[in-house]
Each structure stands twice: as structure tokens, then as C-alpha cells.
Scaffold this active site. Structure first.
Site, PDB file in Angstrom:
ATOM      1  N   GLY A 151       0.788  -1.338  -0.007  1.00 38.07           N
ATOM      2  CA  GLY A 151      -0.198  -0.115   0.151  1.00 38.07           C
ATOM      3  C   GLY A 151       0.710   1.196  -0.156  1.00 38.07           C
ATOM      4  O   GLY A 151       0.589   2.147  -0.843  1.00 38.07           O
ATOM      5  N   ILE A 196       6.718  -8.183   7.951  1.00 38.09           N
ATOM      6  CA  ILE A 196       7.117  -9.159   8.750  1.00 38.09           C
ATOM      7  C   ILE A 196       6.318 -10.392   7.960  1.00 38.09           C
ATOM      8  O   ILE A 196       6.746 -11.704   8.141  1.00 38.09           O
ATOM      9  CB  ILE A 196       6.802  -9.212  10.182  1.00 38.09           C
ATOM     10  CG1 ILE A 196       5.495  -9.292  10.514  1.00 38.09           C
ATOM     11  CG2 ILE A 196       7.660  -8.304  11.064  1.00 38.09           C
ATOM     12  CD1 ILE A 196       4.925  -9.584  11.905  1.00 38.09           C
ATOM     13  N   ASP A 197       5.117  -9.907   7.180  1.00 35.05           N
ATOM     14  CA  ASP A 197       4.235 -11.197   6.746  1.00 35.05           C
ATOM     15  C   ASP A 197       4.808 -11.913   5.373  1.00 35.05           C
ATOM     16  O   ASP A 197       4.485 -12.784   5.155  1.00 35.05           O
ATOM     17  CB  ASP A 197       2.908 -10.457   6.005  1.00 35.05           C
ATOM     18  CG  ASP A 197       2.066 -10.231   7.513  1.00 35.05           C
ATOM     19  OD1 ASP A 197       2.125 -10.437   8.561  1.00 35.05           O
ATOM     20  OD2 ASP A 197       1.127  -9.262   7.211  1.00 35.05           O
ATOM     21  N   ARG A 241      -2.569 -12.167   7.957  1.00 33.27           N
ATOM     22  CA  ARG A 241      -3.867 -12.159   7.263  1.00 33.27           C
ATOM     23  C   ARG A 241      -4.162 -12.501   6.070  1.00 33.27           C
ATOM     24  O   ARG A 241      -5.289 -13.439   5.908  1.00 33.27           O
ATOM     25  CB  ARG A 241      -4.357 -10.454   7.715  1.00 33.27           C
ATOM     26  CG  ARG A 241      -4.846 -10.189   9.047  1.00 33.27           C
ATOM     27  CD  ARG A 241      -5.710  -8.858   9.251  1.00 33.27           C
ATOM     28  NE  ARG A 241      -4.956  -7.885   8.363  1.00 33.27           N
ATOM     29  CZ  ARG A 241      -4.005  -7.057   9.065  1.00 33.27           C
ATOM     30  NH1 ARG A 241      -3.935  -7.251  10.400  1.00 33.27           N
ATOM     31  NH2 ARG A 241      -3.342  -5.879   8.519  1.00 33.27           N
ATOM     32  N   GLY A 617      38.431 -20.003  10.875  1.00 32.35           N
ATOM     33  CA  GLY A 617      39.638 -20.320  10.154  1.00 32.35           C
ATOM     34  C   GLY A 617      40.327 -19.356   9.558  1.00 32.35           C
ATOM     35  O   GLY A 617      40.381 -18.249   9.820  1.00 32.35           O
TER      36      GLY A 617
END
Length: 815
Positions: A151, A196-197, A241, A617
């Protein structure tokens, strides 16, 4: 300078390929080509950039903002914060402030967004966008970086399309002068998805998704202990959602028994299937069950499936003691993971480069991630595809909705459904639970570790065992590597033997560094004894070397002409043929978290510099990537030689930064970076030369980097890699059986290493990889992450003192 097959050139210009475009012909038209772009320090003086975060916050946004500011300043531009998202742009005034170098110090480890985010109804109206345009033009801003969801990015694109007409209207109203209009005649925008979705089509991972998965997995791991104590069932509701990515991948990473996601609703009889499965598990002695449900979960008719509804089903049918945990905004909180910090750094830098390359004819783009390749893709094309997913779900076109989510989503769903079966198909076992593979002409495969233990090894073993058993084959677990094989410490593995392994660190089968060459006769004898037909070796450089030695001895021992595959698993990420090794992500998170705590320990004290030694290493991967994720001031590695003069320059530069207001310094050093300039030496140098300005402390992290619980990335990476390895080994065995060609086993293509290269999983013959391996130092001659070294320095130093290096030439894998 020349070192180890790599060429470096010191210069004031960086030839940047920080985020290289994908090069496959199928998708080439989607990406914006930018190979060989020269980025000159201070080359864009007089330009102005603004950055804003909009919509819901996500971890990693601050790392992105920091990268935009510092890359912009490096290129000579003025950079502005727009506070409180689009609302701040509309309101103007103190919401639009110029950003400085020191102003973004100490924010990379913070969650959320320090410049604020807000929903803005007024920006959806033309009158609001008119006010926003006036506020930008007053500051000479015509380059905009937008970090938000679809959006927010759609709103930015509308703003860009209306820009010329908005400026015409402002001139008519006398708000701006024609000169200002000419100065800001074109608005350039670049988007980055902070969510986050992970619900944006066109990118594999959005900024914040990995951190949210960390919160989910941490919660499940904590719940498991209390659930098993009381024989309870826990129902976790996670965000999502419109997208079930968090629920699905969280279920994969936690061995959840059932998952509900909106893209793939269960059949109408799901209550019966759920109860049947949970009852069977309890009858077999399982003390707990975990069910994960996305907040947008629905059934095939589009009706919501809630945690409360699931709890009632379990109580009415099974009388089970169930508890509901709604994670809510916990998933948005906390510190960002190492992955999200590095992703934010790379994408933020790329966004600035994209702005300065833009022309009035350029299509608005969004910086996204495709495999390990971050690319620019057309913004609105991605937005439209994202909207098509919602439409497919509204029309009950579930298969198409899953397909539109991408191949990775499809594979995750398929893998979860197979691995979470209670047991393999009935045809794979007889009434006593014994494998029927040999009776049906199946195969005998073996799995073992060689090298040091690391997180993710157990997840790979679990996936491999169940993938093979699912087909009705026999799997042997070889304990303690080559030494265990020689001693005959070999056992058949059953479906239930690998329960609960995903979340465990270390190596359940045990591992040693011993190579087979001195013991080849004994190794061959044991392979014959157990009639092993295919071999999977999970480990680091020693695992690669093991399969290479076995393949080199095929002419002497026909039994070694079996299919063999290596899954690279080492925190050092030093195996040729792959860009990522299993376990490296967990180690990076451990180092990053420890560095955060070390810095936090000095809060309230005078200025202080920490010198931290990492493992690896001779490979500087951990130091470099942890340096990016931790906001380090310098990272010293073996692959990039340094002198005492450079050390002194860095000390002097640290003094200058402290004088400007920086309070903490972080210096990372790879354990084998230099035999003379040791961690102790560097600590004493900083202590002595900086004693009038700052104090210094030294920390050697040691084996803490190998411990801990596997990260979500390593759990799922190991799961996917092992599934692919099983498919490859069994397909090779089938080909050999069908062809009945005794020489087929000598083919180079039958002893391979499975790696992630660019955007694809590749099976590369180990005998070809030896040509690009430095066996003395146990590293590849080409390492992709070296191209991030200039970015590390750009983000760590003030623009007036940069001395950066050109990017190494990409290795041609086809040669």
C-alpha cells in the site's frame, strides 16, 4: 594487492555490484541491468534524498535507514529523514529534518523504526499529496526512498505519476517558484518492502520476516518444555491475515503437528483428521502437540478458522488439555536478526544507487531479494501480482494462489506435508515396523557427518531420513564420521528416531574430522558389509575433502562408484561450490547478539572500543557479515591483507569519530587474519594510541559461535537441502539400475556437492571443485561476500576519509 588468487585495487571509486542482477535468460527482462556501475565518492553533490518508513513497522528498518543515509552522504548528497511516514511528509515542518552521519549511529541493532511510521488518510487524497509535494520542494528533495508494504509503495507510485501536475498547481498557487519547479521537475522513487508477513510478490524475503520467524521459533521452543511437562497441546496464533508464510515456515522450523494457512485451507473434514493424527501421536507416547494457525486462516468455503475453534474441537473430541498463545506484536518486536540487518544494509545502499541512476523515463522499481541475488524489479508489476494472490484466494483458486507466492512457498508446503506425517506410507514398512525396501527392490542409503559440529545438521538428518523412508528405502546412520564407519558404529534409522531433532544444535550422529585416505581399505570393507548403495556426507571443508578422496579412489574400489553427495555444513562458510553453508546463519546471529550485549555492557561509561575475535579459520565470512550486521568500524580478515599503517589509520579514524560524538567502537578480527597482528596486538594498539580519547576491551568469542539453538534459516535450509539430496541420490540409483552400466559410477557427475549458487541449487562435481579450492587454507579461491567489503567500509567511515577497494571479478562457474 594480490593474495590467494584474488585481485584488489585501492581506489577512491568503487565498481559496485553490491546487489547483482540475476543473469538467467528466462527472467532477464524483469531486472534492471547495472553491471559495472562506477560509484564515485562525492559524485552527486547538490542532490537531495529523503527516506521514510510507512505502514506497519518491522525489524531491520533501522539498518535500512542507516544504509540510505550513509550511502547518500558518501555520494555527496544531502539526506533527509521524513518522520512519521506519509503523515510527516504532509505535515512538513519539523517532520522533515536533515540527517547526519552520527545521527544514525547506534540504531542498527534496534527494532522498529527510529524515524517513526504512521497510517495517513490525507495522503490518499490529492490535496494531501499537494501539501506533501510542497514540503519536499521547499527542501529541494526529488529523490525518495520508501520503506513499507504494497500500500505504501502504491501510494508512492501515484505520487510520482502526479508529480508534474502537482508542481504546476503549486506554481499557480504561488507556493513555489518556477525555478524551484525546474530544479525538482522529476520525482524519483525507489521502494523497499518492510513487512514481517512476507506477503509481497517479487521478493523471496521482505525486511523483518526473518526476525519475526526468530520470535515465533523462540516462542515454540519455550512452549515445548512446559507442554511436554503436562502433556498439553498448544495452539499458537501467528500474524498473517493474507499470507501464511510465517505460519508455514514457523511450522517447518518447529516440527509443528498441524498448520492452518489462508492460501491452502484444509478440507471440510479437518477436525476429524486433526483429532485422528493427535490421538495416534499420543498413543505412540508423544507428550505434546503444537498447532500453528495464521490469523487469516480459513476453510475451503472461506470461513475463518480460529484458535478458539480449534481448541473446542480438541476438547469435544479428545478431551485434551489445550492452551492458546497469541503472539501478536511480539513478532514485530525485539532486535533484528543478522539476516535482516545485512539485508537492510545491502538494500539501503542499492536504493541510493538506483535513485541516482534513474531518468525521467525510468520505471519505478523496488529492491527485492531473489535467492541470494538482490535485484531491482518493476514496482507496479509486483504490486499487481500481489493483488492477484488476494483475488485468487477470494475466488477459491487455492492452487493458483500458492503458485503465485513463488516456488519457495510451494516447496515449503510440499516439504511440510511430507515431513509431518506420523509415519511413512504403510507400504514402506511391514507389520513389525521393519523397512520393506529390500523386498521391494529399494535402496540402502547412509548419512554421516565429517568436520566440526554446527547448527542445522540435525534438521538435515531428519529430513534425509524421512524423505528416504517415505519411499520405502533403508537409511543407515553412521555415528562419529569416518572413525565410526571404520569401527562399525552404523545403525538403521527409523521414522521416530529423528523426532524433535530440528530444534537441537550440534550433531546427533556425532562428527569427527578424520579423512578416509589413510583408512581406505577399512572404509571400503564397511561399505561392503552394510551394502550401502549411496552416501550423504554433511559437514564442512572436511566433508567435501572426504567425498573427493572417495571419488578419486573409484578406479581401485568399485564399491565407491556409488552416488555420493555433500551438504556443506560449517559456521565458517568456507566450502567451495556454495555461497551459503548450513550453520553459518546461526553463528552470525550468535556473534551479532554477543556484540550487541558487549556494547550494551558499556552504556554509561566513557567512550570505549571493543576488539572481538571471531572463528572461521582462514575464511573471513563471519567477521565480514557480522561486521555489517553489528555496525562494526573495521573487520580484519585473511583474504584481504592489511598492514600496520592501515591499523594506525583506523585508530586515528576512530579518534576522529569519537570526537564527532560516536560513543562506541567495534573492531572484528578473524582468528587467522594475520599471524603477527593478533587480536592481542590490535587490542594493545588501540589501547595505547587511543588512551587519551577512548579505552579498549578485548573479547575472544570461541566456541559460543558453534552453540545455541539453530536459527529458522538453518532449520529450513537443512530441511530443503537434505530433501534435494535425497531426490538426487535416489534418481541416480534408479538411473544406474535401469542402465545397468558398470562404468556409470565413475562419472564425475555422481560425486557432487549440493550448493546454493547465485539463485539456484546446484549439484557440482567435487572433482571439478578441487580446482577452485585452496586446500592449504581450506577456503575457496572465489568468495562472493568479498564484494560486500567496500560496503562495510562505506557504512563504517566518514565520507571524507574513505579508502575503498574495487570489487573482485566474478568467477565464471561454467569454466
Amino acid at each position: 594487492m594480490f593474495h590467494n588468487g584474488q585481485t584488489y585495487q585501492r581506489s577512491d571509486t568503487v565498481v559496485v555490484s553490491l546487489l547483482s542482477p540475476a543473469n538467467d535468460d528466462e527472467n532477464k527482462s524483469r531486472f534492471f541491468s547495472r553491471e559495472g556501475l562506477a560509484v564515485t565518492r562525492g559524485g552527486h553533490k547538490g542532490n537531495a534524498i529523503a527516506v521514510l518508513t510507512s505502514g506497519g513497522d518491522s525489524q531491520g528498518m533501522n539498518a535500512t535507514v542507516r544504509a540510505v543515509v550513509r550511502m547518500g552522504l558518501y555520494m555527496g548528497a544531502r539526506v533527509y529523514f521524513i518522520k512519521e511516514g506519509y503523515q510527516g511528509m504532509v505535515d512538513g515542518g519539523e517532520n522533515i529534518v536533515e540527517a547526519g552521519w552520527v545521527g544514525v549511529s547506534g540504531i542498527i541493532h534496534k527494532g522498529g523504526t527510529v524515524i517513526g511510521s504512521a497510517r495517513c488518510k490525507s495522503f490518499r487524497e490529492r490535496s494531501g499529496r499537494l501539501r506533501a509535494a510542497a514540503n519536499l520542494v521547499k527542501h529541494g528533495i526529488c529523490n525518495l526512498v520508501v520503506i513499507g508494504g504494497d500500500g505504501s509503495l502504491t501510494g508512492a507510485n501515484i505520487f510520482r505519476q502526479e508529480w508534474c501536475s502537482l508542481l504546476d498547481e503549486l506554481v499557480e498557487q504561488g507556493e513555489i517558484t518556477p525555478a524551484k519547479q525546474a530544479e525538482c521537475s522529476t520525482l524519483n522513487i525507489v521502494g523497499m518492502v518492510g513487512s514481517i508477513d512476507n506477503d509481497f510478490c517479487g521478493t523471496d524475503m521482505t525486511i523483518g520476516t526473518d526476525s519475526a520467524l526468530h520470535r515465533i521459533v523462540e516462542a515454540v521452543d519455550a512452549i515445548v518444555t512446559t507442554a511436554s511437562s503436562h502433556q498439553r497441546t498448544f495452539i499458537l496464533e501467528v500474524m498473517g491475515r493474507q499470507c501464511g508464510y510465517l505460519a508455514l515456515v514457523g511450522a517447518l522450523a518447529s516440527e509443528a503437528d498441524f498448520v492452518f494457512i489462508p492460501e491452502w485451507p484444509p478440507e471440510s473434514d479437518w477436525p476429524d483428521k486433526l483429532c485422528k493424527k493427535l490421538k495416534q501421536e499420543r498413543d505412540l507416547g508423544q507428550r505434546l502437540n503444537i498447532i500453528i494457525v495464521a490469523e487469516g486462516a480459513i476453510d475451503r468455503q472461506g470461513n475463518p478458522i480460529t484458535a478458539e475453534q480449534i481448541k473446542k474441537v480438541l476438547f469435544n473430541n479428545l478431551k485434551q488439555d489445550s492452551r492458546i498463545t497469541v503472539l501478536g506484536h511480539v513478532q514485530r518486536g525485539g532486535y533484528p536478526s543478522a539476516f535482516d540487518r545485512v539485508l537492510g544494509c545491502r538494500m539501503g545502499a542499492e536504493a541510493v544507487l538506483a535513485l541516482f541512476e534513474a531518468t525521467p523515463e525510468s520505471e519505478a522499481c523496488v529492491v527485492s531479494l531473489d535467492g541470494n541475488q538482490a535485484v531491482r524489479v518493476p514496482l507496479m508489476e509486483c504490486v499487481e501480482k500481489t493483488k492477484r494472490v488476494s483475488k485468487c484466494m477470494a475466488d477459491f483458486q487455492w492452487e493458483e494462489a500458492v503458485k503465485l507466492r513463488g516456488r519457495s512457498f510451494v516447496r515449503n508446503l510440499q516439504t511440510y506435508r511430507m515431513l509431518t506425517r506420523l509415519r511413512p506410507p504403510k507400504s514402506a514398512f511391514d507389520a513389525l515396523g521393519q523397512g520393506t525396501s529390500e523386498k521391494r527392490g529399494g535402496y540402502a542409503l547412509a548419512v554421516m557427518h565429517v568436520g566440526a559440529p554446527c547448527c542445522g545438521m540435525n534438521a538435515a538428518v531428519r529430513s534425509f531420513v524421512r524423505n528416504c523412508l517415505y519411499r520405502g528405502d533403508v537409511v543407515y546412520g553412521i555415528h562419529d564420521g569416518i572413525e565410526g564407519l571404520i569401527e562399525g558404529n552404523v545403525q538403521t534409522m527409523g521414522w521416530s528416531d529423528v523426532n524433535g531433532l530440528v530444534g537441537q544444535g550440534g550433531a546427533f550422529l556425532g562428527t569427527k574430522r578424520t579423512l578416509p585416505e589413510p583408512h581406505m581399505e577399512q572404509v571400503v570393507s564397511r561399505l561392503k558389509e552394510f551394502n550401502i548403495q549411496a552416501l550423504l556426507v554433511i559437514g564442512g571443508f572436511e566433508a567435501f575433502h572426504t567425498v573427493l578422496q572417495l571419488a578419486d579412489n573409484r578406479s581401485r574400489y568399485p564399491i565407491l562408484r556409488m552416488p555420493m553427495c555433500v551438504i556443506p555444513a560449517t559456521i565458517s562458510n568456507n566450502v567451495p561450490g556454495t555461497e551459503f553453508s548450513l550453520g553459518a546463519d546461526t553463528a552470525l546471529n550468535e556473534i551479532t547478539e554477543i556484540c550487541d550485549r558487549i556494547r550494551q555492557s558499556a552504556q554509561g561509561t566513557k567512550r570505549r572500543v571493543f576488539v572481538v575475535e571471531t572463528m572461521g579459520g582462514y575464511c573471513g565470512y563471519l567477521s565480514t557479515l557480522a561486521g555489517l550486521a553489528g555496525g562494526a568500524d573495521a573487520a580484519y580478515i585473511f583474504e584481504e591483507p592489511f598492514s600496520v599503517n592501515q591499523l594506525m589509520d583506523d585508530v586515528m579514524h576512530m579518534q576522529a569519530k569519537m570526537a564527532e560524538g560516536v560513543q562506541r567502537g567495534l573492531i572484528l578480527r578473524n582468528e587467522y587474519a594475520n599471524p603477527n597482528y593478533t587480536t592481542e596486538f590490535i587490542y594493545r594498539l588501540y589501547s595505547e594510541e587511543g588512551k587519551d580519547v577512548f579505552s579498549a576491551r578485548m573479547n575472544v568469542l570461541g566456541h559460543m559461535q558453534q552453540g545455541g539453538s539453530p536459527s529458522p534459516f538453518d532449520r529450513n535450509f537443512g530441511t530443503k537441502m537434505a530433501a534435494k539430496a535425497a531426490d538426487w541420490l535416489i534418481s541416480r540409483l534408479k538411473e544406474s539400475r535401469e542402465n545397468k552400466d558398470p562404468s556409470a559410477g565413475t562419472d564425475l557427475e555422481t560425486a557432487v556437492l549440493l550448493g546454493l549458487v547465485r539463485r539456484q541449487y546446484c549439484f557440482t562435481p567435487v572433482q571439478k571443485l578441487k580446482d577452485i579450492a585452496d586446500f592449504k587454507h581450506r577456503i575457496p579461491t572465489h568468495q562472493w561476500w568479498l564484494k560486500l567489503r567496500p560496503l562495510l567500509r562505506i557504512l563504517a567511515k566518514h565520507e571524507s576519509t574513505y579508502e575503498v577497494e574495487a570489487e573482485p571479478t566474478d568467477y565464471d562457474w561454467e569454466d
